[in-house]
Design an enzyme around this catalytic site. Sequence first.
Site, PDB file in Angstrom:
ATOM      1  N   ASP A 171     -10.871   4.366  -1.011  1.00  0.00           N
ATOM      2  CA  ASP A 171     -11.436   3.444  -0.025  1.00  0.00           C
ATOM      3  C   ASP A 171     -12.954   3.587   0.080  1.00  0.00           C
ATOM      4  OD1 ASP A 171      -8.766   3.147   0.526  1.00  0.00           O
ATOM      5  OD2 ASP A 171      -9.011   3.236   2.691  1.00  0.00           O
ATOM      6  N   ASP A 218       0.821  -1.212   0.000  1.00  0.00           N
ATOM      7  CA  ASP A 218       0.000   0.000   0.000  1.00  0.00           C
ATOM      8  C   ASP A 218       0.860   1.268   0.000  1.00  0.00           C
ATOM      9  OD1 ASP A 218      -2.315   1.465   0.063  1.00  0.00           O
ATOM     10  OD2 ASP A 218      -2.967   0.793   2.041  1.00  0.00           O
TER      11      ASP A 218
HETATM   12  C1  9PG Z   1      -4.537   1.397   5.943  1.00  0.00           C
HETATM   13  C2  9PG Z   1      -5.454   1.744   4.796  1.00  0.00           C
HETATM   14  C3  9PG Z   1      -6.156   0.519   4.187  1.00  0.00           C
HETATM   15  C4  9PG Z   1      -6.892   0.916   2.938  1.00  0.00           C
HETATM   16  C5  9PG Z   1      -5.945   1.618   1.978  1.00  0.00           C
HETATM   17  C6  9PG Z   1      -5.347   2.835   2.655  1.00  0.00           C
HETATM   18  O1  9PG Z   1      -6.654   9.811   1.779  1.00  0.00           O
HETATM   19  N1  9PG Z   1      -6.737   9.210   2.833  1.00  0.00           N
HETATM   20  O2  9PG Z   1      -6.984   9.818   3.875  1.00  0.00           O
HETATM   21  C7  9PG Z   1      -6.612   7.791   2.857  1.00  0.00           C
HETATM   22  C8  9PG Z   1      -6.945   7.115   4.014  1.00  0.00           C
HETATM   23  C9  9PG Z   1      -6.819   5.743   4.067  1.00  0.00           C
HETATM   24  C10 9PG Z   1      -6.379   5.051   2.964  1.00  0.00           C
HETATM   25  C11 9PG Z   1      -6.080   5.726   1.821  1.00  0.00           C
HETATM   26  C12 9PG Z   1      -6.184   7.108   1.756  1.00  0.00           C
HETATM   27  O3  9PG Z   1      -6.373   3.692   3.042  1.00  0.00           O
HETATM   28  O4  9PG Z   1      -6.585   1.991   0.802  1.00  0.00           O
HETATM   29  O5  9PG Z   1      -7.462  -0.211   2.312  1.00  0.00           O
HETATM   30  O6  9PG Z   1      -5.209  -0.488   3.898  1.00  0.00           O
HETATM   31  O7  9PG Z   1      -4.665   2.427   3.834  1.00  0.00           O
HETATM   32  O8  9PG Z   1      -3.941   2.526   6.490  1.00  0.00           O
END
Ligand code: 9PG
Length: 457
Positions: free
Chosen positions: A356, A297
């Site tokens: 997400d 990720d």
């Molecule tokens: C773990 C998560 C999960 C999730 C991923 C990723 O922009 N944002 O604030 C944002 C928040 C969370 C995020 C992506 C972007 O999630 O997609 O499935 O694994 O990390 O921290």
Amino acid sequence: MTGQPPPNNMQIVDEVPIDAARTVIYEHGWQSWSPTTAYRFGEQPYRPFSERNRFLCYRPESSPSRDVYWGEGLLAVDPGDNTGIRVYAVSDATDGVPSIQAEVGEHRLIISADGPVDIGIDAGPGDLNSVLARWADSFAEQAGVPAIRKAPTIWCSWYHYFTDVTEADMVENIDAIERLNLPVDVVQLDDGYQAAHGDWLTLADRFGSLEAIADRIKATGRRAGIWIAPFLVFPESDLARRHPDWLIGGPDDPVYAGHNWNRDLFALDSTHPEAMEWITEVVTTMCGWGYDFYKMDFVYAAAIPGRRHQDMSPIAAYRLGMQQLREAMGDSYFLGCGAPIFPSVGLVDAMRISPDTEPQYLPKDGDLSQPSVLAAMMTGRGRAFQHGRFWVNDPDCIIARPAVEGREEWADHIRHYGGLRGSSDRIADLDEWGLEVTRELLSDSPVAPFISSEGTS
Ligand code: 9PG
């Protein structure tokens, strides 16, 4: 919208007549979480609501206004006059990906790009999706995409427990999945087990042993999966303190890699052999504990511009890092997330192609890159044509507990556009409807394209 000259580094590549009532413009975003959809002419495109979101979820180098349409590596225009849909696209994304702008001039759109683009005019059959599907077929061929591997079904800890997940939560859900005989192939631990990003083998207090969790999963006849953000580093991690030379930008001036988990982040330099030796050790250790499904990720971090140990383009550096992850994990299933889309083609088995999901239907501040059912559905549809051509599309997990706003719509989205099927509720929270839908959606993991290139949908 006003006509502004393209930014200095952009060259005009085409001009397209506009029919204000019919013209449609398709924008492709940079990475998994970047909004990707088609707009009617005059509709304002989605843009980040904050600098933080722009950096984390869009292309950090680009800041297009709402007055222009803008694609990263792909933009398509249907003039609406039956002369064919025009596709402007990167032909080879292994070293660079051009930004492509469509700006409004007098009775026409002026298309410009800051690098080489292929221009295709496709007069059918079919609609915009079929055109994108045909383009993707040719892109996949030149990228040498290997045979697409069917995804295992998964259960993922994130969308109920988030970073508070504990070892006991894992055990509770492994047991519930087994007791209910749910068709889950892989139980995947997400973010929360690690002491700090970078220190992946040091556990948070809530965890005793990752190997014990894998053993518990395997005892039910299932496989173990895990989440890593291999190219992100917490400033206070042991890694950052001991090896600041492993960071993009170097020890004196490490580059900003975004803001999440209430802190600014650094990026690991994937061209630094010792940095990649460490990440390889992390992955091979986890393989040794029995993990054979990896959700890698926030990998956009490896493609951030900045000074690196070896002089190469950010995209070449990104690909090098991803290739090394693949080698380290062997035959394990490789899911990319937070990943630049076109530079990843051919390197992963499955790809998160949308922001997400969340129990909330609308994104908190209206930014369509942010977690929400609506954002995940929009971009999931906008990239449906990639499934079965580049990889297996991961639309994000099924959440079907009663607290999920719009859970019927979300389930329906996964039914149509879900290649990788995963559940992410606390199993004990599912009501009868939730359990039934979870079981139904996990009973299949489609590999064949959702969008036909023949013009039939
Ligand atoms: C773990 C998560 C999960 C999730 C991923 C990723 O922009 N944002 O604030 C944002 C928040 C969370 C995020 C992506 C972007 O999630 O997609 O499935 O694994 O990390 O921290």
